[in-house]
Enzyme design. Structure first.
Site, short mmCIF file in Angstrom:
data_model
loop_
_atom_site.label_atom_id
_atom_site.label_comp_id
_atom_site.label_asym_id
_atom_site.label_seq_id
_atom_site.Cartn_x
_atom_site.Cartn_y
_atom_site.Cartn_z
N VAL A 61 -30.19 34.10 13.24
CA VAL A 61 -31.56 33.60 13.16
C VAL A 61 -32.60 34.69 12.99
CG1 VAL A 61 -31.00 31.51 14.48
CG2 VAL A 61 -31.87 33.55 15.68
N ASN A 87 -32.47 25.93 18.51
CA ASN A 87 -31.89 25.96 19.85
C ASN A 87 -31.40 27.35 20.25
OD1 ASN A 87 -30.28 24.64 22.22
ND2 ASN A 87 -28.72 25.72 21.03
N TYR A 153 -38.52 37.29 27.74
CA TYR A 153 -38.17 35.88 27.56
C TYR A 153 -39.40 34.99 27.74
CZ TYR A 153 -35.39 31.59 27.90
OH TYR A 153 -34.86 30.35 27.69
#
Length: 259
Positions: A61, A87, A153
């Site tokens: 990705v 996802n 994150y």
């Protein structure tokens, strides 16, 4: 009739804990499914297990060319792309901001944020060719608040929210809806096993006992919400955020004996 008959769904990280749940459910609902990911062994095994209407395609990705190839493979196999589920995601080893190196910061953002950006960019023309469709970006409850020791994150998931809303505005007139799902602590290897470079798992820091619904989430909980958001039942929903966390963000629930 099934909800996703004659539709094609591309799920990134499709062989993982949540991803495989999504893939299996879309397939059971009649969809053609494309399992995107870098783990060819697991991805191909899942495609073989499902048999007809399932394919694995290599997809890093973080690489625009990989996205272009995956979308082309999807259209070549099934004629169109109707649903994209962004996802794929990775977690950083816990560390304070001061002790987080730039390489870790860049790696987490490359996958979780840039990967989502590139997915929207690559899928939008294909969804337009299919006369419309849906994109769901899997974010996190960490994108709705601060969490110590997980700055890369947290930052990436916060940014996915703004990216989603922008995409919803840009693509809405093309009949393309874009939404986010924000799972809490879901019982997969993602939270039960330490991230690369870590010694403790995320689950070690979370007990569901204070939650209003006192259990960890299961992948199927997220999958059920995902199926709704990508179905025609959600045709008037775009740019929206859906939290699925058992009440984690609400704060601790009082026990009956102390209420």
């Amino acid at each position: 009739m099934h909800r996703f008959d004659n539709q094609t769904v591309l799920v990134t990280g499709g062989a993982g804990g949540q991803g495989s749940s999504h893939v299996r459910a879309f397939h059971a609902e009649g969809a053609n499914v494309v399992i995107g990911g870098i783990d060819a062994e697991r991805g191909a095994a899942l495609a073989d297990e499902l048999g007809t209407r399932a394919r694995f395609t290599h997809l890093d990705v973080t690489e625009e060319s990989s996205w272009s190839a995956a979308v082309l493979a999807t259209e070549s196999a099934f004629g169109a792309l109707n649903v994209l589920v962004n996802n794929a995601g990775v977690q950083n080893p816990p560390a304070t901001i001061e002790n987080t190196d730039q390489a870790t910061w860049s790696r987490i953002l490359d996958v979780n944020l840039t990967g989502t950006f590139l997915g929207i960019k690559a899928a939008a023309p294909a969804l337009r060719r299919a006369a419309g469709g849906t994109i769901v970006n899997i974010a996190s409850t960490m994108g709705l608040g601060g969490t110590a020791h997980y700055a890369p994150y947290v930052a990436g998931k916060w940014a996915v929210r703004g990216l989603t809303r922008t995409a919803a505005l840009e693509l809405g007139r093309d009949h393309i809806r874009v939404n986010t799902i924000h799972p809490g602590v879901i019982a997969t290897s993602f939270i039960h096993e330490p991230a690369a470079g870590a010694t403790a798992a995320i689950a070690d820091s979370y007990s569901p006992e204070p939650f209003a619904i006192p259990r960890l989430g299961e992948p199927v909980d997220v999958t059920r919400l995902l199926l709704f958001l990508t179905s025609s039942d959600a045709s008037f929903i775009t740019g929206s955020e859906y939290v699925i966390d058992g009440g984690l963000l609400l704060g601790p629930a009082l026990q009956a004996a102390t209420a």
